[in-house]
Design an enzyme around this catalytic site. Structure first.
Site, PDB file in Angstrom:
ATOM      1  N   LYS A 159       0.824  -1.201   0.000  1.00 24.05           N
ATOM      2  CA  LYS A 159       0.000   0.000   0.000  1.00 24.05           C
ATOM      3  C   LYS A 159       0.869   1.266   0.000  1.00 24.05           C
ATOM      4  O   LYS A 159       2.058   1.255   0.314  1.00 24.05           O
ATOM      5  CB  LYS A 159      -0.931  -0.009   1.223  1.00 24.05           C
ATOM      6  CG  LYS A 159      -2.073  -1.025   1.137  1.00 24.05           C
ATOM      7  CD  LYS A 159      -3.181  -0.568   0.208  1.00 24.05           C
ATOM      8  CE  LYS A 159      -4.293  -1.593   0.069  1.00 24.05           C
ATOM      9  NZ  LYS A 159      -5.221  -1.602   1.188  1.00 24.05           N
ATOM     10  N   ARG A 211      -3.969 -10.296   4.045  1.00 23.14           N
ATOM     11  CA  ARG A 211      -4.141 -10.289   2.588  1.00 23.14           C
ATOM     12  C   ARG A 211      -2.857  -9.752   1.965  1.00 23.14           C
ATOM     13  O   ARG A 211      -2.495  -8.595   2.177  1.00 23.14           O
ATOM     14  CB  ARG A 211      -5.350  -9.426   2.208  1.00 23.14           C
ATOM     15  CG  ARG A 211      -5.725  -9.441   0.738  1.00 23.14           C
ATOM     16  CD  ARG A 211      -6.997  -8.635   0.516  1.00 23.14           C
ATOM     17  NE  ARG A 211      -7.424  -8.665  -0.880  1.00 23.14           N
ATOM     18  CZ  ARG A 211      -7.054  -7.787  -1.806  1.00 23.14           C
ATOM     19  NH1 ARG A 211      -6.253  -6.777  -1.460  1.00 23.14           N
ATOM     20  NH2 ARG A 211      -7.489  -7.898  -3.049  1.00 23.14           N
TER      21      ARG A 211
END
Length: 348
Positions: A289, A324
């Site tokens: 991210k 994840r």
């Protein structure tokens, strides 16, 4: 009132009975709570939880209750230690691997099975990018992307989740062999989605974002991001339960990177243990991210492995059940070392 477990301990047997508690039936034990109430914070030992009132007792019961495994056909997803959900995008424009598996279902399924062989418990298949500014995908096109991949993975024995906001795609994916729905809009983007999940009886992952009906990347100013995300997810869980979704089959995701600043994301990650008070398993999706780049000299997406693994370990330390990730083998190696250190702590 909101509670966050603090003072994690390595050797629970060294404490008196009732002085420590096991977090959600997992590998972590803690000795105290940070208590937030009326704008003030204080630390309360676990042994004193009975003195804090009915809401504290309810939250404590959720914190310590083991999360039951999900039995999904011949597969079982256990939550007594962290497991990995591998990200498999079949989109042309994903922020991290867009186009890698475009228009080649066999290659995509093969990549998914490689991740399963590397140790992923779940393969999360997505056919539409949810990055900021991504173009919307017609539901028939999205279904056409994911269904052939899911069919191949399911036939090969993989446990599959479908990452989508669209009810039609959920229906087609579940019929093709997917077992779990993962919706970044928490079943708010498509008005049929709740009914699809409730009728299927399948587990669902619901993620927080500030404007799920518009794409999830709106700008919001939070006074206390952890409390506000917790309360939003709490209300969403109650709405889903009222609509016929079994609470034990709901997994929550705090939505790292969706409509949140760097400071918001860091605060959420530091407060992850608080979300066990929702009484559901937790998914953390922080792999590759933007926050990693922001903290590492703007490292591009392909150079964020170290940060991704660090965040996965932070999640494991907070008792997160599902991580994840893009990089399965590397994350699993780190988790095995972390787990080995935990095991060593228990034997002295």
């Amino acid at each position: 009132m909101h509670l966050r477990p603090v003072q994690f301990v390595d050797a629970p047997f060294a404490y008196d009975d009732g002085a420590v508690a096991r977090l959600a039936g997992g590998m972590q034990w803690f000795a105290a709570y940070e208590v937030k109430e009326s704008g003030a914070k204080r630390i309360a030992p676990v042994a004193e939880i009975a003195t804090l009132g009915a809401r504290a007792a309810m939250l404590h019961a959720r914190f310590v209750a083991p999360r039951p495994p999900l039995v999904l056909g011949e597969r079982t997803l256990r939550f007594d230690q962290p497991v990995l959900a591998a990200i498999l995008n079949v989109t042309p424009d994903s922020f991290s691997d867009g186009g890698t598996h475009r228009d080649d279902p066999a290659a995509a399924a093969s990549a998914g099975m490689d991740m399963a062989s590397a140790g992923a418990a779940l393969i999360d298949v997505g056919g539409e990018s949810t990055r900021p500014g991504a173009a919307a995908v017609w539901e028939e096109d999205e279904a056409a992307r994911v269904v052939p991949v899911i069919e191949r993975l399911a036939r090969a024995g993989a446990l599959v989740s479908i990452d989508t906001r669209k009810a039609l795609v959920m229906e087609r994916a579940l019929a093709a062999g997917a077992a779990i729905v993962n919706d970044v809009s928490a079943l708010l983007w498509d008005k049929r989605a709740v009914d699809v999940v409730a009728r299927a009886g399948c587990p669902v992952i619901v993620m927080h974002s500030p404007d799920p009906e518009k794409g999830g990347h709106g700008t919001t100013i939070y006074r206390d991001v952890a409390v506000e995300v917790f309360d939003w997810l709490d209300a969403r869980i109650e709405a889903l339960v009222a609509a016929g979704v079994d609470r034990s089959r709901i997994i929550v995701d705090p939505g790292i990177g969706f409509g949140k600043s760097l400071q918001d994301n860091l605060a959420l990650i530091n407060a992850l243990a608080m979300f066990h008070g929702l009484g559901c398993a937790i998914m953390l999706g922080a792999s590759r991210k933007r926050l990693i780049g922001a903290l590492s000299n703007e490292a591009p997406v392909g150079e964020r492995l170290g940060g991704s693994v660090a965040l996965a370990l932070k999640g494991a330390e907070a008792g997160v059940q599902v991580l994840r990730v893009h990089d399965v083998a590397e994350t699993l190696q780190a988790l095995r070392v972390w787990r080995g250190l935990r095991d060593r702590a228990f034997v002295g």
